[in-house]
Scaffold this motif. Structure first.
Motif, PDB file in Angstrom:
ATOM      1  N   VAL A 299      12.310 -16.042   6.272  1.00 47.71           N
ATOM      2  CA  VAL A 299      11.820 -16.187   4.902  1.00 47.71           C
ATOM      3  C   VAL A 299      11.469 -14.806   4.360  1.00 47.71           C
ATOM      4  N   ALA A 300      12.015 -14.498   3.196  1.00 49.45           N
ATOM      5  CA  ALA A 300      11.721 -13.229   2.526  1.00 49.45           C
ATOM      6  C   ALA A 300      10.808 -13.497   1.339  1.00 49.45           C
ATOM      7  N   TYR A 301       9.838 -12.619   1.130  1.00 50.13           N
ATOM      8  CA  TYR A 301       8.907 -12.708   0.018  1.00 50.13           C
ATOM      9  C   TYR A 301       9.224 -11.599  -0.983  1.00 50.13           C
ATOM     10  N   SER A 302       9.221 -11.966  -2.250  1.00 50.07           N
ATOM     11  CA  SER A 302       9.545 -10.999  -3.301  1.00 50.07           C
ATOM     12  C   SER A 302       8.433 -10.993  -4.351  1.00 50.07           C
ATOM     13  N   SER A 303       7.874  -9.813  -4.580  1.00 54.45           N
ATOM     14  CA  SER A 303       6.898  -9.627  -5.642  1.00 54.45           C
ATOM     15  C   SER A 303       7.643  -9.133  -6.884  1.00 54.45           C
ATOM     16  N   VAL A 304       7.561  -9.890  -7.966  1.00 53.23           N
ATOM     17  CA  VAL A 304       8.243  -9.539  -9.221  1.00 53.23           C
ATOM     18  C   VAL A 304       7.175  -9.119 -10.224  1.00 53.23           C
ATOM     19  N   ALA A 305       7.261  -7.871 -10.705  1.00 47.26           N
ATOM     20  CA  ALA A 305       6.299  -7.337 -11.676  1.00 47.26           C
ATOM     21  C   ALA A 305       7.047  -6.921 -12.944  1.00 47.26           C
ATOM     22  N   VAL A 306       6.506  -7.315 -14.086  1.00 55.05           N
ATOM     23  CA  VAL A 306       7.068  -6.928 -15.390  1.00 55.05           C
ATOM     24  C   VAL A 306       6.014  -6.089 -16.107  1.00 55.05           C
TER      25      VAL A 306
ATOM     26  N   PRO B 107       2.267 -14.808   4.729  1.00 51.08           N
ATOM     27  CA  PRO B 107       1.918 -14.817   6.159  1.00 51.08           C
ATOM     28  C   PRO B 107       2.629 -13.686   6.933  1.00 51.08           C
ATOM     29  N   GLY B 108       1.827 -12.915   7.682  1.00 50.51           N
ATOM     30  CA  GLY B 108       2.376 -11.844   8.514  1.00 50.51           C
ATOM     31  C   GLY B 108       2.598 -10.554   7.744  1.00 50.51           C
ATOM     32  N   LEU B 109       2.254 -10.472   6.467  1.00 48.26           N
ATOM     33  CA  LEU B 109       2.499  -9.267   5.669  1.00 48.26           C
ATOM     34  C   LEU B 109       1.238  -8.880   4.887  1.00 48.26           C
ATOM     35  N   ASP B 110       0.962  -7.572   4.814  1.00 51.80           N
ATOM     36  CA  ASP B 110      -0.135  -7.096   3.991  1.00 51.80           C
ATOM     37  C   ASP B 110       0.372  -6.366   2.739  1.00 51.80           C
ATOM     38  N   ARG B 111       1.685  -6.132   2.697  1.00 53.11           N
ATOM     39  CA  ARG B 111       2.346  -5.516   1.552  1.00 53.11           C
ATOM     40  C   ARG B 111       3.852  -5.750   1.664  1.00 53.11           C
ATOM     41  N   LEU B 112       4.568  -5.546   0.583  1.00 56.71           N
ATOM     42  CA  LEU B 112       6.016  -5.759   0.587  1.00 56.71           C
ATOM     43  C   LEU B 112       6.790  -4.462   0.361  1.00 56.71           C
ATOM     44  N   SER B 113       6.083  -3.363   0.209  1.00 54.25           N
ATOM     45  CA  SER B 113       6.730  -2.090  -0.129  1.00 54.25           C
ATOM     46  C   SER B 113       7.477  -1.465   1.037  1.00 54.25           C
ATOM     47  N   LYS B 114       7.346  -2.027   2.250  1.00 53.73           N
ATOM     48  CA  LYS B 114       8.064  -1.476   3.403  1.00 53.73           C
ATOM     49  C   LYS B 114       9.462  -2.082   3.562  1.00 53.73           C
TER      50      LYS B 114
ATOM     51  N   THR C 281       7.110   8.594  -5.589  1.00 53.68           N
ATOM     52  CA  THR C 281       6.405   8.707  -6.878  1.00 53.68           C
ATOM     53  C   THR C 281       5.455   7.534  -7.105  1.00 53.68           C
ATOM     54  N   GLY C 282       5.295   6.686  -6.100  1.00 52.91           N
ATOM     55  CA  GLY C 282       4.422   5.540  -6.256  1.00 52.91           C
ATOM     56  C   GLY C 282       5.109   4.442  -7.063  1.00 52.91           C
ATOM     57  N   SER C 283       4.323   3.412  -7.432  1.00 49.13           N
ATOM     58  CA  SER C 283       4.885   2.279  -8.168  1.00 49.13           C
ATOM     59  C   SER C 283       3.744   1.373  -8.594  1.00 49.13           C
ATOM     60  N   ILE C 284       4.103   0.222  -9.121  1.00 50.01           N
ATOM     61  CA  ILE C 284       3.135  -0.841  -9.374  1.00 50.01           C
ATOM     62  C   ILE C 284       2.861  -1.517  -8.030  1.00 50.01           C
ATOM     63  N   ALA C 285       1.614  -1.763  -7.727  1.00 45.48           N
ATOM     64  CA  ALA C 285       1.268  -2.422  -6.463  1.00 45.48           C
ATOM     65  C   ALA C 285       1.821  -3.837  -6.450  1.00 45.48           C
ATOM     66  N   ASP C 286       2.538  -4.187  -5.381  1.00 48.36           N
ATOM     67  CA  ASP C 286       3.068  -5.550  -5.308  1.00 48.36           C
ATOM     68  C   ASP C 286       1.907  -6.533  -5.208  1.00 48.36           C
ATOM     69  N   ILE C 287       2.180  -7.782  -5.526  1.00 48.75           N
ATOM     70  CA  ILE C 287       1.124  -8.777  -5.668  1.00 48.75           C
ATOM     71  C   ILE C 287       0.429  -9.081  -4.338  1.00 48.75           C
ATOM     72  N   VAL C 288       1.124  -8.845  -3.201  1.00 47.13           N
ATOM     73  CA  VAL C 288       0.507  -9.048  -1.892  1.00 47.13           C
ATOM     74  C   VAL C 288      -0.396  -7.864  -1.561  1.00 47.13           C
ATOM     75  N   ARG C 289       0.083  -6.671  -1.769  1.00 43.92           N
ATOM     76  CA  ARG C 289      -0.713  -5.460  -1.534  1.00 43.92           C
ATOM     77  C   ARG C 289      -1.983  -5.480  -2.376  1.00 43.92           C
TER      78      ARG C 289
ATOM     79  N   ALA D 226       8.335 -11.102   7.321  1.00 39.70           N
ATOM     80  CA  ALA D 226       7.350 -10.864   8.378  1.00 39.70           C
ATOM     81  C   ALA D 226       8.037 -10.421   9.659  1.00 39.70           C
ATOM     82  N   THR D 227       9.207 -10.985   9.952  1.00 43.41           N
ATOM     83  CA  THR D 227       9.986 -10.606  11.138  1.00 43.41           C
ATOM     84  C   THR D 227      11.080  -9.640  10.706  1.00 43.41           C
ATOM     85  N   LYS D 228      11.048  -8.438  11.278  1.00 48.02           N
ATOM     86  CA  LYS D 228      11.994  -7.405  10.870  1.00 48.02           C
ATOM     87  C   LYS D 228      13.281  -7.503  11.662  1.00 48.02           C
TER      88      LYS D 228
END
Length: 247
Positions: free
Chosen positions: A149-156, A192-199, A177-185, A219-221
């Motif tokens: 299962v993949a999780y996607s944070s969508v920011a507008v 589950p199993g993730l503290d951020r999605l930027s990796k 250059t950084g970015s908008i923080a994803d909704i999980v971060r 969560a599983t790489k």
């Protein structure tokens, strides 16, 4: 006609009035009697000349008729070609690689008016001086071919002008250059199993004053870090379309 008899018993010689003398001052008048019926040649009426033609001549009329027939033929062939030819194939429908489902939490999109407070790196500094109008974020999931299962944070990020949106879009596409923080971060949603999605994988797009930013991870790489990153980039690129109707 009878004549009177003289006293001697003879018939008297008739007398006539004296003949007038010819006088050159009185010209003789000669009358010619006209026949009761005029000769046929004089009685025949002159034929009325035919009216002059004012329209086009016969050759011109033939040319006009030929031109009309040619135009009608060409139009008929055009209509036949349109009606008798095979129908045009339908326009291709965009194919999407992944099917996304809105995550149960949060149930509604997360809205913020202070974009700098939800950004990091150079992007945070840019938004501190170039304010946005609104930040809208939501979480989606999809299943990969191997069942993960993949999780996607969508920011507008809605900027105040097209120029500001272009500047932000160019900035977040650069490395480090950084970015908008994803909704999980940002702890506005959980995966589950993730503290951020930027990796995982990143993608960005621009529509007018809106900049869409997507970050995805599992969560599983994958055992191959590069293959894992490339696969999650594909997920993020496909999820960019979700930003157009994000509410």
């Amino acid at each position: 006609m009878s004549f009177p008899e003289s006293s001697s018993g003879r018939r008297a010689t008739p007398t006539f009035p004296p003949r007038p003398l010819d006088d050159s001052r009185t010209p003789s008048l000669i009358l010619s009697a006209l026949p009761d019926v005029l000769p046929e040649s004089l009685r025949r009426e002159e034929p009325t000349p035919p009216p002059r033609r004012t329209g086009p001549s016969r050759p011109a009329i033939i040319k006009i008729v030929a031109a009309v027939v040619l135009v009608a033929t060409l139009v008929g062939l055009g209509v036949w070609a349109l009606t008798d030819s095979e129908p045009a194939p339908p326009a291709p429908v965009a194919q999407h690689e992944f099917t996304f489902t809105r995550a149960a939490e949060p149930a509604a999109a997360v809205l913020d008016s202070d974009c700098a407070d939800h950004a990091y790196g150079q992007t945070k500094r840019f938004l501190a001086t170039t304010a946005c109008q609104q930040l809208t974020r939501a979480l989606f999931t999809t299943t990969l071919s191997d069942g993960r299962v993949a999780y996607s944070s969508v920011a507008v990020v809605r900027m105040r002008s097209d120029a500001d949106a272009t500047a932000l879009f160019e900035l977040v596409r650069k490395d480090n250059t950084g970015s908008i923080a994803d909704i999980v971060r940002d702890r506005a949603a959980t995966a589950p199993g993730l503290d951020r999605l930027s990796k995982g994988g990143f993608a960005a797009d621009k529509h007018g004053n809106d900049v869409v930013i997507v970050e995805s991870d599992t969560a599983t790489k994958d055992s191959d870090p590069e293959a894992h990153r490339n696969e999650l980039k594909r997920v993020s690129r496909d999820a960019l379309r979700l930003g157009r109707d994000l509410k």
